[in-house]
Design an enzyme around this catalytic site. Structure first.
Site, short mmCIF file in Angstrom:
data_model
loop_
_atom_site.label_atom_id
_atom_site.label_comp_id
_atom_site.label_asym_id
_atom_site.label_seq_id
_atom_site.Cartn_x
_atom_site.Cartn_y
_atom_site.Cartn_z
N ASP A 173 44.89 78.07 98.63
CA ASP A 173 45.30 78.30 100.02
C ASP A 173 45.06 77.13 100.99
OD1 ASP A 173 46.17 80.77 99.28
OD2 ASP A 173 44.43 81.84 100.05
N ASP B 126 37.35 89.47 102.31
CA ASP B 126 38.09 90.30 101.35
C ASP B 126 37.75 90.00 99.90
OD1 ASP B 126 39.30 87.82 101.55
OD2 ASP B 126 41.30 88.59 101.98
#
Ligand code: NAG
Ligand code: NAG
Ligand code: NAG
Ligand code: NAG
Ligand code: NAG
Ligand code: NAG
Ligand code: NAG
Length: 731
Positions: A446, A59
């Site tokens: 993350d 992405d």
């Protein structure tokens, strides 16, 4: 007269931008190996004709091609500050006829976060090189619903024909010349109205068309395939078909209307059947209900073949794959079974019966996962699942796969291991090489961040105790460099951590409470004082791990740094109508404003010479400034030969000079002579060389971080937003 004319010509060519003030130097760039991907892989696409040819799309980190040894080769590292949005891959198509042809639909956001229109990139050499066609609308590789698809598809009978299903209500588009030119299919009138959540701009944009699937069996080689299915992200009628090569379209009657969105539509040609996974959310994070249906093309009969009954499911269905060699064998992945683990189901009787990859009786089931290629992947934080030909599936953290899937139907114990070597999909937020310590410490979005004992092998564990989802910043104490401070995000833990062994082991900084917000950190040269620019609590300081207290004299949001040799000195740089430098000489208890930096309105970063006290650099929105007197006065580096803009993230680093007596090398993301890229200077900013190149563009300058090694000449790190961390040295 001649002399004057000559000057005028030079001036004219400078204005025309044809003369660069900088030189270029070739660097050799490699990824710092984290391994295992590290980010979301929304799609894995196998070529149906050439065995082993497969691609992964991410992405925010571009596209990759699978190699025979299960490693992946990045295909889009050319993306630089001008075409950074090429790393958002919303769809990928591999040509089933001329199998070297590859197409990517690229663009990052369909909202104003990305000002650029999207493009179709087309390759005739499996992604080694690309040509581009800009579309008249945006493409959203990092938008909601990015795991549906594929919304880009090549006609298997006449491969000059492609369809692309757009987002944002832009409808269905068609090319008849291998993707060179595109036109809207005006007869297709269902652009998709579903939005994930109308209350925020990002989630309020229609996800659009989910997938385009040709029924190869309806046509003959060399002419356009008559029957085409299109899945639209809508809660009502959502699957449509054409029987005349896309001239006219109609809803596929009998489609169940359960309020679910069709994620994938996969043809099983030998069975003349279309399998469709549905979920009540667009993904990647939502999805609590859904079905798997099959549409028998010969009979027009729809059948619910969901592995779990509607009454008892708590997930929808996403990833879907059929075995082309064994018709009737298919696999589907849950979207999203958050706890205890994601689910994959396999059927070998066209969906009549199913076998799950794990069941509660085999809990704990983690022994199915082999993460030796990325040992830090201690658990699956799966967000969405994609399986293809039963070999690979991509998640929010890695790609898992194996080569013994047929064991599923016998002993059931299949290998599921991290198969993402070569995919480096992390977003770096800070890079640190403490003198005398490991080659690199990384702060990563993350997945926390890592102690890299080697740049070429995957770290064995992420930073732990406390463990942060995203690490915001790192700093070392200049006079005792084994002392490291780290700050990051956690719902439960204290968000500041201290290490006295170069970041190998940590303990919480009990000067902070669990409500103290994370942020940028600066560590005093003796390791006694932590200055924290908290995202939620403003400027805070703690000495001897005492309670963090507010520092009212340094504005919230200012850039911060510690002197690396003088134990009591800290620096700050504010943004505003006119930016200002602030200096503290009392271990950050108080700051005094010293000087404004020219006409700059933002001090983006402050870096100090690690070896000399009082030697300070400030990177600003109007260029680069240098002080040799503890920040009392600054001199701007010439904007005609040097930076006119320094970028807002971590745009500057100082690394070892070429000899022990030489001044450190400056590295940074700057605009120089109108070019925005990664530059270096070996003469205190007098002259500059560009060190990125056509094959290593590092994406958007404003989201990148730079690191350097003060002990190893030439060693520089470029941390990207989605393509991991690169390290380079002069070739
Ligand atoms: C950025 O990439 C584009 C397209 O590949 C290229 O034309 C341009 O020269 C690159 N810019 C820099 C600074 O490398
Ligand atoms: C489709 O329907 C035909 C006729 O009933 C049947 O023979 C065939 O098995 C069906 N295909 C699938 C995949 O269920
Ligand atoms: C899933 O949705 C269907 C159709 O709306 C509904 O009948 C069913 O109760 C739902 N399942 C759950 C577990 O909520
Ligand atoms: C189909 O799968 C089931 C369940 O995994 C297994 O018991 C059966 O042997 C398989 N049949 C064939 C023909 O592989
Ligand atoms: C699965 O196979 C692996 C390796 O063949 C073995 O170590 C493991 O114990 C097996 N697990 C089960 C539950 O049979
Ligand atoms: C930081 O901000 C949080 C949330 O606003 C608040 O609960 C907490 O008390 C603040 N902590 C400090 C040390 O100011
Ligand atoms: C550290 O800096 C302060 C303020 O500039 C100065 O007074 C002091 O002498 C410096 N300390 C050393 C050891 O140089």
């Amino acid at each position: 007269m001649f002399f004057l004319n000559h000057l005028a010509l030079v001036a004219a060519s400078l204005l025309a931008g044809s003369v660069n003030a900088y030189t270029s130097q070739t660097f050799t760039w490699k990824n710092v190996r984290i391994g295992g991907g590290g980010g979301f892989v929304p799609g894995i696409v196998f070529n149906p004709t050439t065995k082993g040819l497969a691609y992964a799309r991410t992405d925010i980190g571009g596209a990759y091609r699978l190699n025979a040894d299960d490693t992946w080769t990045p295909l889009t590292d050319f993306a630089n500050n001008t075409n950074w949005h090429d790393w958002g891959i919303d769809a990928l198509a591999t040509d089933p006829v001329e199998t070297n042809r590859l197409y990517l639909a690229v663009g990052m956001y369909t909202i104003d976060w990305d000002p650029n229109v999207g493009s179709i990139l087309r390759s005739t050499d499996q992604g080694a090189t690309f040509s581009e066609t800009k579309l008249p609308f945006k493409v959203g590789g990092n938008m909601p619903g990015r795991g549906v698809g594929e919304r880009l598809s090549v006609d298997p009978n006449e491969n000059s024909i492609l369809y692309f299903g757009a987002r944002s209500g832009n409808g269905l588009w068609k090319s008849t010349d291998y993707g060179v030119t595109w036109a809207k299919v005006t007869s297709f009138t269902w652009p998709g109205t579903y939005v994930q959540d109308a209350s925020s701009e990002y989630t309020a944009d229609p996800v659009g068309i989910a997938w385009v699937t040709f029924d190869s069996t309806s046509g003959t080689k060399g002419t356009a395939t008559p029957r085409i299915f299109v899945g639209v992200v809508d809660v009502g009628e959502s699957v449509f078909k054409s029987e005349d090569g896309g001239s006219t379209w109609a809803w596929v009657s009998g489609e169940p209307q359960l309020g679910f969105l069709p994620h994938k539509g996969v043809l099983s040609p030998a069975e003349k059947t279309l399998y469709i996974s549905y979920a009540n959310g667009a993904g990647p994070y939502d999805g609590t209900n859904g079905t798997l249906h099959k549409y028998n093309i010969s009979t027009g009969v729809w059948t619910d073949i969901s592995p779990t009954s509607l009454a008892s499911t708590n997930y929808g269905y996403g990833g879907l794959s059929v075995d082309l060699q064994k018709p009737g064998t298919l696999m589907v992945a849950a979207l999203n079974d958050w706890w205890p683990d994601e689910l994959i189901f396999r059927s070998n009787d066209s969906g009549a019966t199913w076998s799950p990859i794990w069941a509660w009786t085999s809990y704990p089931n983690q022994d199915l996962y082999d993460v030796s290629a990325a040992p830090w992947l201690f658990d699956t934080t799966s967000t969405d699942q994609f399986i293809k030909r039963g070999r690979l599936y991509g998640t929010g953290a890695t790609i898992y796969g194996g080569h013994d899937l047929l064991k599923w139907d016998t002993v059931h114990n299949v290998t599921l291991k991290s198969l993402a070597t070569g995919i480096e999909e992390t977003a770096a937020l800070a890079l640190l090489t403490p003198p005398g310590g490991p080659p690199l410490l990384s702060a990563v979005g993350d997945i926390g961040g890592f102690y890299h004992s080697s740049l070429d092998t995957a770290p064995t564990q992420a930073f732990h105790n406390p463990t942060y989802g995203t690490t915001r910043d790192l700093d070392y104490a200049g006079n005792t460099p084994a002392d490291i401070v780290r700050s990051g995000d956690s719902d439960t833990d204290i968000k500041i951590a201290l290490s006295s062994d170069f970041g190998a082991t940590w303990s919480a900084d009990y000067g902070a409470s669990t409500t103290t917000g994370s942020g940028k950190v600066a560590y005093s040269a003796d390791g006694d004082t932590v200055l924290l620019m908290s995202g939620t609590n403003g400027t805070l300081v703690s000495q001897y791990t005492g309670t963090f207290t507010a520092v009212s004299t340094l504005p919230s949001g200012a850039a911060i740094a510690s002197d690396k040799r003088n134990n009591t000195v800290f620096y700050g740089g504010s943004a505003g109508r006119i930016s200002s430098i602030y200096v503290s000489t009392d271990t950050a208890k108080t700051f005094a404003k010293t000087v404004a930096l020219g006409s700059s309105t933002a001090v983006n970063q402050i870096r100090v010479n690690p070896t000399v006290a009082g030697d300070v650099w400030a990177s600003t929105d109007t260029g680069l400034f240098h002080s040799l007197d503890y920040g009392k006065t600054f001199t701007q580096i010439s904007t005609s030969t040097g930076p006119t803009v320094g970028y807002s993230f971590v745009s500057l680093a100082l690394g070892a000079g070429s000899t022990t007596s030489a001044y450190p090398v400056l590295y940074g993301f700057f605009t120089i002579s109108g070019t925005t890229s990664l530059f270096k200077s070996e003469d205190t900013g007098a002259t500059w060389a560009i060190i990125s190149d056509a094959a290593h563009g590092f994406g958007a300058a404003s989201s990148n971080v730079v690191g350097a090694d003060i002990s190893t000449y030439g060693r520089v790190f470029a941390g990207t937003n989605g393509r991991g961390i690169f390290y380079g040295s002069p070739s």
